[in-house]
Enzyme design. Structure first.
Site, mmCIF file in Angstrom:
data_model
loop_
_atom_site.group_PDB
_atom_site.id
_atom_site.type_symbol
_atom_site.label_atom_id
_atom_site.label_comp_id
_atom_site.label_asym_id
_atom_site.label_seq_id
_atom_site.Cartn_x
_atom_site.Cartn_y
_atom_site.Cartn_z
ATOM 1 N N ARG A 232 0.853 -1.192 0.000
ATOM 2 C CA ARG A 232 0.000 0.000 0.000
ATOM 3 C C ARG A 232 0.887 1.239 0.000
ATOM 4 O O ARG A 232 1.720 1.419 0.893
ATOM 5 C CB ARG A 232 -0.892 -0.024 1.230
ATOM 6 C CG ARG A 232 -1.939 1.053 1.268
ATOM 7 C CD ARG A 232 -2.767 0.929 2.534
ATOM 8 N NE ARG A 232 -3.694 -0.191 2.535
ATOM 9 C CZ ARG A 232 -4.336 -0.602 3.625
ATOM 10 N NH1 ARG A 232 -4.126 -0.005 4.786
ATOM 11 N NH2 ARG A 232 -5.177 -1.621 3.544
ATOM 12 N N ARG B 186 -2.276 6.828 9.269
ATOM 13 C CA ARG B 186 -2.305 6.298 7.911
ATOM 14 C C ARG B 186 -2.325 7.420 6.891
ATOM 15 O O ARG B 186 -2.203 8.592 7.233
ATOM 16 C CB ARG B 186 -3.542 5.407 7.746
ATOM 17 C CG ARG B 186 -3.667 4.284 8.761
ATOM 18 C CD ARG B 186 -2.633 3.236 8.538
ATOM 19 N NE ARG B 186 -2.867 2.025 9.325
ATOM 20 C CZ ARG B 186 -3.631 1.004 8.951
ATOM 21 N NH1 ARG B 186 -4.317 1.071 7.822
ATOM 22 N NH2 ARG B 186 -3.747 -0.070 9.710
ATOM 23 N N LYS C 18 -4.481 1.579 14.610
ATOM 24 C CA LYS C 18 -4.410 2.463 13.439
ATOM 25 C C LYS C 18 -5.054 3.806 13.746
ATOM 26 O O LYS C 18 -5.913 3.920 14.629
ATOM 27 C CB LYS C 18 -5.081 1.799 12.250
ATOM 28 C CG LYS C 18 -6.535 1.446 12.511
ATOM 29 C CD LYS C 18 -7.224 0.919 11.258
ATOM 30 C CE LYS C 18 -6.641 -0.371 10.748
ATOM 31 N NZ LYS C 18 -7.556 -1.035 9.753
ATOM 32 N N LYS D 99 -6.501 7.473 11.678
ATOM 33 C CA LYS D 99 -6.818 8.001 10.349
ATOM 34 C C LYS D 99 -7.291 9.446 10.388
ATOM 35 O O LYS D 99 -8.128 9.800 11.212
ATOM 36 C CB LYS D 99 -7.881 7.121 9.701
ATOM 37 C CG LYS D 99 -7.403 5.692 9.495
ATOM 38 C CD LYS D 99 -8.481 4.797 8.970
ATOM 39 C CE LYS D 99 -7.926 3.421 8.624
ATOM 40 N NZ LYS D 99 -8.982 2.539 8.084
ATOM 41 N N CYS E 15 -16.617 -8.329 5.095
ATOM 42 C CA CYS E 15 -16.637 -8.620 6.540
ATOM 43 C C CYS E 15 -16.991 -7.341 7.268
ATOM 44 O O CYS E 15 -17.043 -6.272 6.668
ATOM 45 C CB CYS E 15 -15.289 -9.179 6.996
ATOM 46 S SG CYS E 15 -14.096 -7.932 7.474
ATOM 47 N N CYS F 62 -14.285 -1.666 5.429
ATOM 48 C CA CYS F 62 -13.288 -0.968 4.595
ATOM 49 C C CYS F 62 -13.891 -0.066 3.528
ATOM 50 O O CYS F 62 -13.262 0.871 3.065
ATOM 51 C CB CYS F 62 -12.359 -1.982 3.960
ATOM 52 S SG CYS F 62 -11.386 -2.833 5.196
HETATM 53 C C1 SRM Z 1 -7.870 -1.545 0.386
HETATM 54 C C2 SRM Z 1 -8.914 -1.171 1.465
HETATM 55 C C3 SRM Z 1 -10.333 -1.392 0.986
HETATM 56 C C4 SRM Z 1 -10.626 -0.886 -0.421
HETATM 57 O O1 SRM Z 1 -11.414 -1.555 -1.076
HETATM 58 O O2 SRM Z 1 -10.117 0.176 -0.804
HETATM 59 C C5 SRM Z 1 -8.754 -1.939 2.757
HETATM 60 C C6 SRM Z 1 -8.374 -3.226 2.786
HETATM 61 C C7 SRM Z 1 -8.105 -3.931 3.953
HETATM 62 N N1 SRM Z 1 -8.338 -3.488 5.206
HETATM 63 FE FE1 SRM Z 1 -9.371 -1.806 5.636
HETATM 64 N N2 SRM Z 1 -9.079 -1.188 3.848
HETATM 65 C C8 SRM Z 1 -9.297 0.052 3.427
HETATM 66 C C9 SRM Z 1 -9.931 1.054 4.093
HETATM 67 C C10 SRM Z 1 -10.515 0.896 5.340
HETATM 68 C C11 SRM Z 1 -11.500 1.781 5.900
HETATM 69 C C12 SRM Z 1 -12.055 3.008 5.240
HETATM 70 C C13 SRM Z 1 -11.279 4.247 5.546
HETATM 71 O O3 SRM Z 1 -10.215 4.175 6.169
HETATM 72 O O4 SRM Z 1 -11.759 5.304 5.147
HETATM 73 C C14 SRM Z 1 -11.877 1.234 7.120
HETATM 74 C C15 SRM Z 1 -12.969 1.779 8.066
HETATM 75 C C16 SRM Z 1 -12.558 2.946 8.850
HETATM 76 C C17 SRM Z 1 -11.886 2.522 10.118
HETATM 77 O O5 SRM Z 1 -10.665 2.381 10.129
HETATM 78 O O6 SRM Z 1 -12.620 2.273 11.104
HETATM 79 C C18 SRM Z 1 -11.085 0.029 7.276
HETATM 80 C C19 SRM Z 1 -11.174 -0.788 8.289
HETATM 81 C C20 SRM Z 1 -10.373 -1.949 8.491
HETATM 82 C C21 SRM Z 1 -10.343 -2.751 9.686
HETATM 83 C C22 SRM Z 1 -11.141 -2.478 10.987
HETATM 84 C C23 SRM Z 1 -10.441 -1.464 11.808
HETATM 85 C C24 SRM Z 1 -11.109 -1.263 13.138
HETATM 86 O O7 SRM Z 1 -10.551 -0.558 13.952
HETATM 87 O O8 SRM Z 1 -12.165 -1.845 13.366
HETATM 88 C C25 SRM Z 1 -9.430 -3.796 9.416
HETATM 89 C C26 SRM Z 1 -9.024 -4.952 10.339
HETATM 90 C C27 SRM Z 1 -8.121 -4.495 11.442
HETATM 91 O O9 SRM Z 1 -7.545 -3.400 11.383
HETATM 92 O O10 SRM Z 1 -7.961 -5.277 12.397
HETATM 93 C C28 SRM Z 1 -8.948 -3.588 8.090
HETATM 94 C C29 SRM Z 1 -8.013 -4.392 7.325
HETATM 95 C C30 SRM Z 1 -7.825 -4.410 6.079
HETATM 96 C C31 SRM Z 1 -6.960 -5.429 5.347
HETATM 97 C C32 SRM Z 1 -5.532 -4.948 5.407
HETATM 98 C C33 SRM Z 1 -7.120 -6.868 5.853
HETATM 99 C C34 SRM Z 1 -6.101 -7.343 6.869
HETATM 100 O O11 SRM Z 1 -5.939 -6.645 7.897
HETATM 101 O O12 SRM Z 1 -5.509 -8.401 6.647
HETATM 102 C C35 SRM Z 1 -7.551 -5.324 3.939
HETATM 103 C C36 SRM Z 1 -6.602 -5.706 2.784
HETATM 104 C C37 SRM Z 1 -7.416 -6.321 1.665
HETATM 105 C C38 SRM Z 1 -6.658 -6.491 0.431
HETATM 106 O O13 SRM Z 1 -6.412 -7.684 0.007
HETATM 107 O O14 SRM Z 1 -6.249 -5.490 -0.187
HETATM 108 N N3 SRM Z 1 -9.529 -2.473 7.553
HETATM 109 N N4 SRM Z 1 -10.272 -0.155 6.156
HETATM 110 C C39 SRM Z 1 -8.798 0.250 1.991
HETATM 111 C C40 SRM Z 1 -7.361 0.745 2.007
HETATM 112 C C41 SRM Z 1 -7.276 2.116 2.612
HETATM 113 C C42 SRM Z 1 -5.901 2.695 2.541
HETATM 114 O O15 SRM Z 1 -5.456 2.996 1.413
HETATM 115 O O16 SRM Z 1 -5.269 2.847 3.584
HETATM 116 S S1 SF4 Z 2 -11.188 -5.670 2.696
HETATM 117 FE FE1 SF4 Z 2 -11.738 -4.974 4.702
HETATM 118 S S2 SF4 Z 2 -13.889 -5.139 4.814
HETATM 119 FE FE2 SF4 Z 2 -13.303 -6.203 3.032
HETATM 120 S S3 SF4 Z 2 -13.138 -8.270 3.726
HETATM 121 FE FE3 SF4 Z 2 -11.151 -7.436 3.945
HETATM 122 S S4 SF4 Z 2 -11.042 -6.598 5.966
HETATM 123 FE FE4 SF4 Z 2 -13.175 -7.014 5.548
#
Ligand code: SRM
Ligand code: SF4
Ligand SMILES: Cc1cc2nc3c(=O)[nH]c(=O)nc-3n(C[C@H](O)[C@H](O)[C@H](O)COP(=O)(O)OP(=O)(O)OC[C@H]3O[C@@H](n4cnc5c(N)ncnc54)[C@H](O)[C@@H]3O)c2cc1C
Ligand SMILES: Cc1cc2nc3c(=O)[nH]c(=O)nc-3n(C[C@H](O)[C@H](O)[C@H](O)COP(=O)(O)O)c2cc1C
Lengths: 576, 582
Positions: free
Chosen positions: A73, A142, A207, A209, A473, A477
């Protein structure tokens, strides 16, 4: 009360500022993976160890380990990157990646499928074009988001500058990154001296943001993040200051009501020159107050719930020396992007293109995103801007260049005229790369939207904009709990349906029905569309309608997200 | 000394047993009497005579049988010929070309060479050095040496029996006297080779056919491993080891036997008896205008090589059918290049003519088995044998083609079915003493025997270190036996492993590049007496690896190109540079 620290806390402590045994692990040729501890640390360097879940079932039988590969990323504050930078990412995607680039919901690029032996080469190419991946993931600040649309150019230029300032100010200082990836020399005893003035040895509990919004557009979903800035323009269009929001977040876990999404609270107003000081204070308070014993309760949103907004504000003011003024009034209209050409004060043109779920790839017989963007980048002398809705803007096109760009866009079919619902949809990555996915998302939503389009058409709602978001899930995200129609993966082929979020991103949704398969999703939505058509008041948004019409209860904020869930009114009654 | 008469003696097995019962316990005097008596018996034209009147035995005439082999056929023929030679009063000595001191040929009176051709008209790997010396300036004059050459080959290859032909010409050029004309054998060499041995021995044997000579019994000769025929095996496992996203298919095949598995050692191979692709057979019959003849179909499917197209086939086709265009093709001289990439079916489809089943059969040869390195050790898998088979698939002239045997395994065979195999021992590719270090270079299917090596060394708790170089296309999709190598590294049976995947990076990386990267440690191992094994592709890999090893010696030890070359051929001479390539 002192509770035991979570495992990751000990890990960070012992990691010598994020080094761990990454360097050694990279030399291990016979496995494509790295050890569990390093998997946690490598996130701080901007990458995740994943495996191709489509292949999992066959690997053991074929005497091979999981099909490991890394997701990388990039960090692009405000989502603004140069043609040269885009070309570099494109080259990496073709050479080392899976021949796709992924625009994320945080305005940056992700690369998938980079195997361990190619990591260093990849990181060097990223570095060569002055990009970095440090802190793109991990318990740190981030990528900082900001409205990228340059049509209000002066105000916008200011927010981009601020996004970069915040990003730089909160960037980890550890030399580990250059050491490990760019073969930098390890400074003898480097880990001894204090290298992290803001974070310290153990960084943040979780994390963190930051986003910046410029009303009336709430494209960055300002209320979904730990820290937000709402730009308040003065009479001559300059930024007079920002309303500061804190405590937003999406992630939760099925069946654990103590975890919930939360919209941020507006904490007060600050001057532009105070913004960075306020950010540092918010970060350090969360660093010290955040719950390091339970990662499921470690985000700022829970700190605010536990300590109260007033206590938090007081501590931030104390540490920053900034007294926040009373928040100024503001008005958001939508969270979506404005598609097509726009022109800014300086006469430059900007073309916003809809990229389905942000996936940049060549689709046989369809849009040739990868090739198209490459060729555009080769001739474009402005810049590119990634939006929080997974779309891309070809920005700052001189008037005499518009025609050339337009021709390339058509040649590679990059203006697929998508319906309003499709243009307002987002899906997270999920399968096959995401290790946490419970169900499909990016690979499934496009088909579901087609079915929904058909239902809407049958009710004469084709031209209505309705925000639909899907995630594989409950981590959220794609910020599904802020969508008028939110679908969240529960298990293979099964989704929970959330309704009633506000079109402008100011109100969370509510669980309407559980464990729906494809057919059930459509069956549940269809009668609601019919009702919307016949009962809506003029100009009333779908998200507001389902609440007023009594189908689902409104969510005031996180703590009551899980209260009075389910259908409040039987929809089937009014289908005929 | 209970059974002094070797099984190589010119008697039937049961006769040998009877003789042993008599001679075994006999005293020295009893034996002397027998010797004299038997000699006298012949001299006196069969009439029993008094021992003391026996004529003094004359010494048998020496015959040198030189063989150059890769997979053992020539060697086997050499020992058959020696057996027959003894009957005719000759004293044969069998010499492996790998161990020949070329200068010594000058002192030879009678010389027979049985040589196979390998690679693309190359000598068998182990014979390369001697072959070079024989062809080079340093070769001795062979004036008056009586010689004959038997060439083994395969008409499927452009340079048919090239090595045999060259040796035959060279011996003559060096002054040798050809007493038996060369015969070039195709894969079904048994009959022609047998006939040639007879005629050659007639020409070489002393005029009196050996009467009155004491038959030279080579007491040194050990009983050759009893020839076992093909045995049936059941497929208990059949897995394509490449990922479903790979362009390759490499099948891991586990065979179990009714009773004991063939007594194989790590390094040995199994001959697999394939059947042709039924679809191809039907196409062929259709092309030949031969409808649904069940017995013919069965014969073609099970027993005939119906894919190979050689010049020989073209000639037979032309003469049998009198096909004008084929004649023209042959006369034009373009026939050889026309054949490349084509099969029998192309010939018949391109130059169609109604054929009788007899004619069609004439254009084919017996279906030969294919060899596959055994990828297991009985010490670990018991009465099983594992194979690793890469599916040959390619397209030429708009037709999708597949290898007969690999295609049979990939597309016809299923778990639970049975097939026929035959042990093909290879004593020249065996493990050294357990305390010796080994370096194994086995990209692709070349890794098969090294899986057997590692299993064997685990079971025998060998103390020597082992180092494996493996390579293929993609790390993620083509890493054969990855989990097993990881275990072997964990439990220490493998000391180290280096890999090269050619399609993961813009510039292609092969095992020889890894060898070059690690040359210091590698030469160190070799200086400490390590054995160097290469298995797999003969066309490019084996040559590139050898060249790299030479460069490594030059670089690490600061040697001249010649000295470095010598360093490697010394390993060869010490039998520490071992290859099994194909
Ligand atoms: C790529 C992206 C989704 C997308 O379709 O664009 C993404 C993808 C993933 N997110 Fe996310 N998140 C992405 C935006 C978000 C957002 C939206 C935002 O930030 O505006 C959220 C919700 C906002 C928030 O943080 O509450 C988000 C909340 C999570 C969470 C839950 C965090 C929490 O505190 O509850 C996880 C899991 C974790 O962190 O334990 C997670 C984890 C992940 C992981 C890294 C899975 C992992 O931990 O193994 C995913 C990787 C998937 C893949 O194969 O690429 N991602 N994730 C976004 C990348 C953002 C970036 O460039 O940094
Ligand atoms: S990309 Fe984020 S929301 Fe989508 S399955 Fe993975 S952790 Fe869950
Ligand atoms: C001692 C020994 C050990 C061996 N061990 C193994 C082993 O462990 N694993 C293994 O897989 N193989 C091994 N082989 C090779 C194996 O014996 C067969 O040669 C191989 O499997 C091909 O046989 P086939 O019947 O499938 O193909 P065939 O029907 O014999 O066809 C092969 C022929 O097809 C033609 N051909 C192939 N590719 C192309 C192309 N791209 N273009 C044009 N023509 C082409 C060539 O003429 C080639 O000779 C070994 C060989 C030897 C001698
Ligand atoms: C990989 C390979 C390459 C061969 N190349 C040739 C060749 O170029 N010309 C030829 O006439 N025979 C060639 N042959 C056929 C062999 O000479 C034939 O199998 C012979 O019987 C082997 O005898 P050996 O067991 O003594 O080595 C080749 C066989 C194999 C397996």
């Amino acid at each position: 009360m002192t509770k035991d620290l979570s495992r990751n806390e000990h890990l960070k402590e012992a990691s010598a500022f994020l080094r761990g045994t990454l360097a050694e692990g990279l030399r291990e040729e016979i496995t494509g993976g790295i050890i569990e501890d390093d998997q946690q640390l490598v996130k701080f360097h901007g990458m995740y160890l994943q495996d191709d879940r489509d292949l999992r079932s066959e690997r053991g039988r074929k005497k091979m380990e999981k099909a490991f590969a890394f997701m990388i990323r990039v960090r692009i504050p405000g989502g603004v990157c140069t043609p040269a930078q885009l070309l570099a990412i494109d080259h990496i995607a073709r050479t080392y990646g899976n021949h796709t680039m992924r625009i994320t919901t945080r305005q940056t690029f992700q690369l998938h499928g980079v195997i361990k032996s190619n990591l260093k080469a990849t990181m060097r190419e990223i570095d060569r074009v002055l990009l970095t991946t440090i802190a793109a993931c991990g318990d740190v600040n981030r990528n900082v988001m900001s409205n990228p649309n340059p049509y209000q150019s002066r105000a916008h230029a200011a927010t981009i500058a601020m996004a970069r300032a915040l990003s730089d100010h909160l960037l980890p200082q550890t030399p580990a990154y250059r050491e490990i990836w760019l073969d930098g020399e390890r400074i003898a005893g480097g880990e001894e001296e204090v290298v992290e003035p803001i974070y310290g040895k153990t960084y943040l509990p979780r994390k963190f943001k930051i986003v910046i919004a410029i009303p009336p557009s709430n494209d960055v979903d300002v209320f979904a993040h730990d820290l937000g800035y709402i730009a308040i323009l003065d009479e001559n269009g300059e930024i007079g200051g920002y309303n500061v929001t804190v405590g937003g977040g999406m992630g939760m876990t099925h069946g654990q009501p103590e975890t919930y999404p939360r919209t941020a609270d507006v904490m007060g107003f600050c001057k532009p020159e105070q913004a960075v000081a306020v950010a540092e204070a918010v970060v350090t308070v969360q660093r010290d107050w955040g719950d390091r014993s339970n990662r499921a309760h470690a985000r700022l949103k829970y700190t605010i719930e536990d300590r109260g907004l007033d206590a938090f504000r007081a501590e931030v003011e104390k540490r920053s020396g900034v007294t926040l003024e009373k928040a100024k009034p503001f008005q958001f209209t939508s969270t979506g992007d404005r598609y097509g050409w726009t022109e800014s004060e300086d006469g430059k043109g900007h073309l916003t293109l809809f990229v389905q779920n942000g996936r940049i790839k060549d689709i046989p017989g369809g849009p040739q995103w990868l090739t198209g963007l490459k060729h555009i980048a080769e001739v474009h002398d402005g810049d590119f801007r990634l939006t929080a809705n997974q779309n891309i803007i070809i920005a700052n096109v001189a008037s005499d260049k518009r025609w050339d760009i337009g021709k390339l866009v058509d040649k590679y079919k990059l203006t697929a005229d998508a319906s309003p619902v499709r243009r307002n949809s987002m899906a997270c990555v999920a399968l096959p790369t995401c290790g946490l996915a419970l169900a499909e998302s990016e690979r499934y939503l496009p088909d579901l939207i087609s079915e929904i389009e058909a239902r809407l058409a049958s009710h004469g709602l084709t031209d209505d904009e309705i925000v639909i978001r899907m995630t594989g899930c409950p981590n959220g995200c794609a910020r599904p709990y802020l969508a008028e129609i939110g679908l969240v993966g529960k298990g293979p082929g099964k989704y929970n349906l959330y309704l009633g979020a506000a079109f402008d991103g100011s109100r969370l949704s509510k669980l309407y029905a559980e464990d729906l398969d494809n057919g059930a999703i459509v069956a549940h939505l269809d009668p609601l569309f019919a009702a919307y058509k016949s009962e809506r008041e003029n100009g009333e948004r779908f998200g507001d309608f389902v609440i007023r019409a009594g189908f689902v209860a409104a969510t005031s904020n996180g703590p009551d997200f899980h209260k009075s869930t389910g259908a409040q009114r039987s929809a089937e009654l009014i289908t005929k | 000394m209970t059974s002094p008469i070797p099984t190589t003696a010119p008697f039937a097995q049961e006769e040998i047993e009877i003789l042993n019962r008599v001679v075994g316990p006999a005293s020295a005097t009893q034996r002397a009497w027998l010797a004299g008596f038997l000699a006298g018996l012949d001299a006196a034209g069969g009439a029993a005579a008094q021992p003391e009147l026996a004529a003094p035995a004359q010494p048998a005439e020496p015959l040198t049988i030189l063989y150059a082999t890769e997979s053992g056929n020539s060697e086997k023929l050499a020992s058959d010929m020696a057996k027959a030679a003894r009957k005719m009063g000759l004293k044969p000595s069998i010499v492996d070309m790998a161990d020949l001191d070329v200068a010594s040929l000058a002192s030879v009176k009678r010389l027979v060479v049985i040589a196979a051709t390998w690679g693309e008209g190359d000598p068998p790997a182990r014979a390369v050095r001697t072959y070079g010396e024989l062809m080079g300036e340093g070769a001795p004059r062979l004036d008056g040496v009586q010689f004959g050459v038997l060439a083994l080959g395969d008409t499927a290859y452009a340079d048919f029996c090239g090595v045999g032909k060259k040796i035959d010409a060279r011996l003559e050029a060096l002054g040798g006297k050809r007493v038996a004309d060369r015969v070039d054998c195709d894969l079904d060499f048994a009959d022609p080779a047998g006939k040639w041995i007879e005629t050659a021995l007639k020409a070489l044997a002393p005029e009196d056919g050996g009467r009155g000579r004491v038959i030279a019994v080579d007491f040194g000769a050990k009983a050759g491993a009893a020839e076992l025929g093909p045995v049936e095996a059941e497929i208990t496992e059949l897995i394509d080891l490449n990922s479903s996203q790979s362009e390759k298919e490499t099948y891991h095949l586990e065979l179990s036997f009714d009773g004991a598995a063939p007594a194989y050692k790590p390094g040995d191979s199994l001959d697999l008896y394939p059947e042709n692709d039924p679809a191809y057979v039907d196409d062929l019959l259709k092309a030949a205008g031969l409808g649904s003849d069940g017995s013919l179909r069965a014969e073609l499917t099970k027993n005939r090589d119906i894919t190979t197209l050689s010049l020989k086939t073209l000639e037979t086709y032309a003469s049998a059918t009198g096909h004008q265009y084929v004649k023209e093709l042959l006369d034009s001289g373009d026939a050889r290049s026309w054949i490349a990439g084509r099969q029998l079916i192309d010939l018949i489809q391109q130059f169609p003519i109604a054929l009788t089943s007899e004619q069609l059969l004439k254009f084919t040869r017996p279906l030969a088995p294919r060899a596959y390195s055994i990828a297991s050790s009985r010490r670990e898998v018991g009465e099983e044998a594992h194979l690793l088979i890469s599916a040959v698939r390619y397209e030429t002239f708009g037709r999708a083609r597949k290898g007969v045997a690999s295609g049979y395994v990939a597309d016809q065979l299923k778990k639970g079915q049975r097939l026929r195999v035959k042990l093909r021992p290879n004593k020249h590719f065996a493990l050294p003493a357990p305390d010796k270090d080994i370096i194994m270079v086995g990209p692709g299917t070349g890794v098969a025997p090294f899986r057997a090596f590692v299993q064997e060394r685990r079971a025998t708790e060998a103390k020597g270190r082992s180092w494996l170089f493996f390579g293929d296309r993609q790390f993620t999709h083509d890493f054969l036996y990855q989990l097993e190598w990881q275990d072997a590294l964990k439990d220490g049976v493998l000391t180290r492993m280096d890999v090269a995947f050619s399609r993961d990076t813009p510039e292609k990386v092969y095992v020889q590049h890894r060898i070059w990267d690690k040359r210091r440690e590698l030469i160190e191992w070799l200086d400490k007496g390590a054995y160097f094994y290469i298995c797999g592709d003969a066309k490019a890999m084996a040559k590139d690896v050898r060249a790299t090893l030479v460069r490594a010696y030059a670089d690490v030890k600061g040697l001249s190109a010649e000295a470095a070359e010598k360093a490697v051929s010394d390993l060869d001479r010490e039998h520490r540079y071992l290859q099994d390539t194909y």
